[in-house]
Design a protein around this motif. Structure first.
Motif, PDB file in Angstrom:
ATOM      1  N   GLY A 171       0.796  -1.221   0.000  1.00  0.00           N
ATOM      2  CA  GLY A 171       0.000   0.000   0.000  1.00  0.00           C
ATOM      3  C   GLY A 171       0.824   1.263   0.000  1.00  0.00           C
ATOM      4  N   ASP A 172       2.112   1.177   0.316  1.00  0.00           N
ATOM      5  CA  ASP A 172       2.970   2.360   0.252  1.00  0.00           C
ATOM      6  C   ASP A 172       3.173   2.758  -1.201  1.00  0.00           C
ATOM      7  OD1 ASP A 172       3.255   2.535   2.980  1.00  0.00           O
ATOM      8  OD2 ASP A 172       5.112   1.377   3.049  1.00  0.00           O
ATOM      9  N   LEU A 173       3.439   4.024  -1.428  1.00  0.00           N
ATOM     10  CA  LEU A 173       3.620   4.544  -2.778  1.00  0.00           C
ATOM     11  C   LEU A 173       5.089   4.761  -3.097  1.00  0.00           C
ATOM     12  CD1 LEU A 173       0.765   7.229  -2.933  1.00  0.00           C
ATOM     13  CD2 LEU A 173       0.692   4.836  -3.660  1.00  0.00           C
ATOM     14  N   LEU A 174       5.412   4.702  -4.377  1.00  0.00           N
ATOM     15  CA  LEU A 174       6.774   4.959  -4.841  1.00  0.00           C
ATOM     16  C   LEU A 174       6.694   5.883  -6.042  1.00  0.00           C
ATOM     17  CD1 LEU A 174       7.745   1.262  -4.510  1.00  0.00           C
ATOM     18  CD2 LEU A 174       9.122   3.046  -3.447  1.00  0.00           C
ATOM     19  N   PHE A 175       7.396   7.016  -5.951  1.00  0.00           N
ATOM     20  CA  PHE A 175       7.446   7.965  -7.045  1.00  0.00           C
ATOM     21  C   PHE A 175       8.803   7.848  -7.735  1.00  0.00           C
ATOM     22  CE2 PHE A 175       4.282   9.632  -4.160  1.00  0.00           C
ATOM     23  CZ  PHE A 175       3.257  10.012  -5.022  1.00  0.00           C
ATOM     24  N   PHE A 176       8.799   7.971  -9.061  1.00  0.00           N
ATOM     25  CA  PHE A 176      10.022   7.757  -9.828  1.00  0.00           C
ATOM     26  C   PHE A 176      10.286   8.899 -10.804  1.00  0.00           C
ATOM     27  CE2 PHE A 176       7.882   3.632  -9.100  1.00  0.00           C
ATOM     28  CZ  PHE A 176       8.837   3.012  -8.311  1.00  0.00           C
ATOM     29  N   ALA A 177      11.547   8.997 -11.201  1.00  0.00           N
ATOM     30  CA  ALA A 177      11.959   9.910 -12.270  1.00  0.00           C
ATOM     31  C   ALA A 177      13.146   9.266 -12.980  1.00  0.00           C
ATOM     32  CB  ALA A 177      12.339  11.277 -11.717  1.00  0.00           C
ATOM     33  N   ASN A 178      13.253   9.526 -14.265  1.00  0.00           N
ATOM     34  CA  ASN A 178      14.333   8.945 -15.065  1.00  0.00           C
ATOM     35  C   ASN A 178      14.956  10.040 -15.916  1.00  0.00           C
ATOM     36  OD1 ASN A 178      16.049   7.482 -16.678  1.00  0.00           O
ATOM     37  ND2 ASN A 178      14.539   5.931 -17.261  1.00  0.00           N
ATOM     38  N   ASP A 179      16.180  10.420 -15.600  1.00  0.00           N
ATOM     39  CA  ASP A 179      16.850  11.501 -16.329  1.00  0.00           C
ATOM     40  C   ASP A 179      17.141  11.141 -17.778  1.00  0.00           C
ATOM     41  OD1 ASP A 179      16.856  12.864 -13.945  1.00  0.00           O
ATOM     42  OD2 ASP A 179      18.923  12.346 -13.424  1.00  0.00           O
ATOM     43  N   ASN A 180      17.094   9.854 -18.109  1.00  0.00           N
ATOM     44  CA  ASN A 180      17.459   9.409 -19.450  1.00  0.00           C
ATOM     45  C   ASN A 180      16.255   9.086 -20.327  1.00  0.00           C
ATOM     46  OD1 ASN A 180      20.247   9.432 -18.653  1.00  0.00           O
ATOM     47  ND2 ASN A 180      19.918   7.476 -17.622  1.00  0.00           N
ATOM     48  N   SER A 181      15.061   9.448 -19.874  1.00  0.00           N
ATOM     49  CA  SER A 181      13.837   9.121 -20.605  1.00  0.00           C
ATOM     50  C   SER A 181      13.147  10.373 -21.127  1.00  0.00           C
ATOM     51  CB  SER A 181      12.875   8.348 -19.693  1.00  0.00           C
ATOM     52  OG  SER A 181      11.606   8.221 -20.290  1.00  0.00           O
ATOM     53  N   THR A 182      12.823  10.373 -22.425  1.00  0.00           N
ATOM     54  CA  THR A 182      12.100  11.499 -23.022  1.00  0.00           C
ATOM     55  C   THR A 182      10.708  11.622 -22.429  1.00  0.00           C
ATOM     56  OG1 THR A 182      13.296  11.256 -25.107  1.00  0.00           O
ATOM     57  CG2 THR A 182      11.242  12.497 -25.172  1.00  0.00           C
ATOM     58  N   ILE A 183      10.028  10.484 -22.259  1.00  0.00           N
ATOM     59  CA  ILE A 183       8.685  10.510 -21.686  1.00  0.00           C
ATOM     60  C   ILE A 183       8.729  11.052 -20.263  1.00  0.00           C
ATOM     61  CG2 ILE A 183       6.772   9.074 -20.891  1.00  0.00           C
ATOM     62  CD1 ILE A 183       7.118   7.329 -23.276  1.00  0.00           C
ATOM     63  N   SER A 184       9.727  10.642 -19.500  1.00  0.00           N
ATOM     64  CA  SER A 184       9.873  11.133 -18.129  1.00  0.00           C
ATOM     65  C   SER A 184      10.032  12.654 -18.125  1.00  0.00           C
ATOM     66  CB  SER A 184      11.087  10.481 -17.457  1.00  0.00           C
ATOM     67  OG  SER A 184      11.263  10.964 -16.139  1.00  0.00           O
ATOM     68  N   HIS A 230       6.580   9.238 -12.663  1.00  0.00           N
ATOM     69  CA  HIS A 230       5.962   7.916 -12.630  1.00  0.00           C
ATOM     70  C   HIS A 230       5.617   7.564 -11.192  1.00  0.00           C
ATOM     71  CE1 HIS A 230       4.924   4.099 -14.387  1.00  0.00           C
ATOM     72  NE2 HIS A 230       5.759   3.423 -13.618  1.00  0.00           N
ATOM     73  N   VAL A 231       4.605   6.729 -11.000  1.00  0.00           N
ATOM     74  CA  VAL A 231       4.203   6.324  -9.647  1.00  0.00           C
ATOM     75  C   VAL A 231       3.826   4.857  -9.651  1.00  0.00           C
ATOM     76  CG1 VAL A 231       1.779   6.966 -10.010  1.00  0.00           C
ATOM     77  CG2 VAL A 231       2.702   6.878  -7.683  1.00  0.00           C
ATOM     78  N   GLY A 232       4.119   4.191  -8.542  1.00  0.00           N
ATOM     79  CA  GLY A 232       3.771   2.785  -8.402  1.00  0.00           C
ATOM     80  C   GLY A 232       3.276   2.493  -6.998  1.00  0.00           C
ATOM     81  N   ILE A 233       2.607   1.349  -6.832  1.00  0.00           N
ATOM     82  CA  ILE A 233       2.113   0.913  -5.527  1.00  0.00           C
ATOM     83  C   ILE A 233       2.911  -0.304  -5.094  1.00  0.00           C
ATOM     84  CG2 ILE A 233       0.114   0.100  -4.221  1.00  0.00           C
ATOM     85  CD1 ILE A 233      -1.667   1.407  -6.311  1.00  0.00           C
ATOM     86  N   TYR A 234       3.492  -0.236  -3.915  1.00  0.00           N
ATOM     87  CA  TYR A 234       4.261  -1.367  -3.396  1.00  0.00           C
ATOM     88  C   TYR A 234       3.289  -2.429  -2.903  1.00  0.00           C
ATOM     89  CZ  TYR A 234       7.905  -3.956  -0.942  1.00  0.00           C
ATOM     90  OH  TYR A 234       8.776  -4.936  -0.532  1.00  0.00           O
TER      91      TYR A 234
END
Length: 227
Positions: free
Chosen positions: A28-41, A54-58
């Protein structure tokens, strides 16, 4: 809901995978992401005006449920680590009972977001659809971008084509503003969840970075101001 315009990306977890997160996080914890090498990011960060793309659910056992280019899927947390990648764990103690489990059917959220979808939604944001997404920085960026494009395409005769494009752009923004209460856009569109987190959410900073001099100096200055 507590508004957080910018997530603490400076204290994100990055580099090699940190298995200690599996001992700290629960379902139920959340994880937020970023990718310096991604155009979409980069595009998502630009249009949402945050450091997160980006976000995900653990869901336990080191696994994360999230939406990808091909649809919703489950991946191991280690796949989100690497060069240029940032991970911001968010513990949700007030919402999720520790030790509880989440059933797979309850995780039927998230939609695929190929780059054409990101660009299309971004184009709508640039003209204010939905209106709450419009940022004045978009207008200045568009003026610069259109100026460069017309200068390349028309050379020294770029002034008239540029003026026509800018007039069309301003008309689009004006139309969106006048019809801002009539244009219905689902509130679940990308970026909406990046602006708000429940007040009980607790961002888990990287311990290694908390021991770095720049963070200790900033913390010391903050304490000094309070005293």
């Amino acid at each position: 809901m507590a508004k957080r315009n910018r997530h603490p990306i400076n204290l994100s977890w990055e580099g090699d995978y940190e298995s200690v997160l599996e001992d700290i996080l629960t379902s139920g914890d959340l994880l937020f992401f970023a990718n310096d090498n991604s155009t979409i990011s980069w595009l998502v960060q630009y249009f949402t005006k945050t450091d997160i793309s980006h976000v995900g659910i653990y869901i336990g056992d080191g696994k994360v449920f999230h939406a990808t280019l091909s649809g919703s899927r489950i991946d191991h947390l280690s796949t989100f680590f690497g060069n240029g990648r940032h991970v911001v764990p968010v513990i949700m103690p007030s919402l999720i009972k520790k030790g509880s489990t989440l059933n797979q059917p309850d995780l039927s959220v998230g939609m695929p977001y190929p780059i054409k979808s990101v660009i299309f939604r971004g184009a709508r944001y640039l003209i204010g659809i939905p209106w709450r997404k419009l940022r004045f920085t978009y207008v200045f960026d568009m003026i610069i971008l259109l100026s460069i494009i017309t200068a390349i395409a028309f050379g020294s005769d770029f002034v008239f084509p540029l003026a026509m494009l800018l007039v069309a752009y301003i008309i689009s923004i004006t139309f969106s503003f006048l019809n801002r209460d009539k244009i219905n856009v689902p509130i679940s569109d990308p970026g909406e969840g990046f602006y708000y987190l429940p007040s009980g959410a607790e961002v888990l900073p990287c311990v290694k970075k908390m021991n770095e001099k720049w963070f200790i100096d900033r913390l010391t200055r903050a304490v000094s101001r309070e005293n």
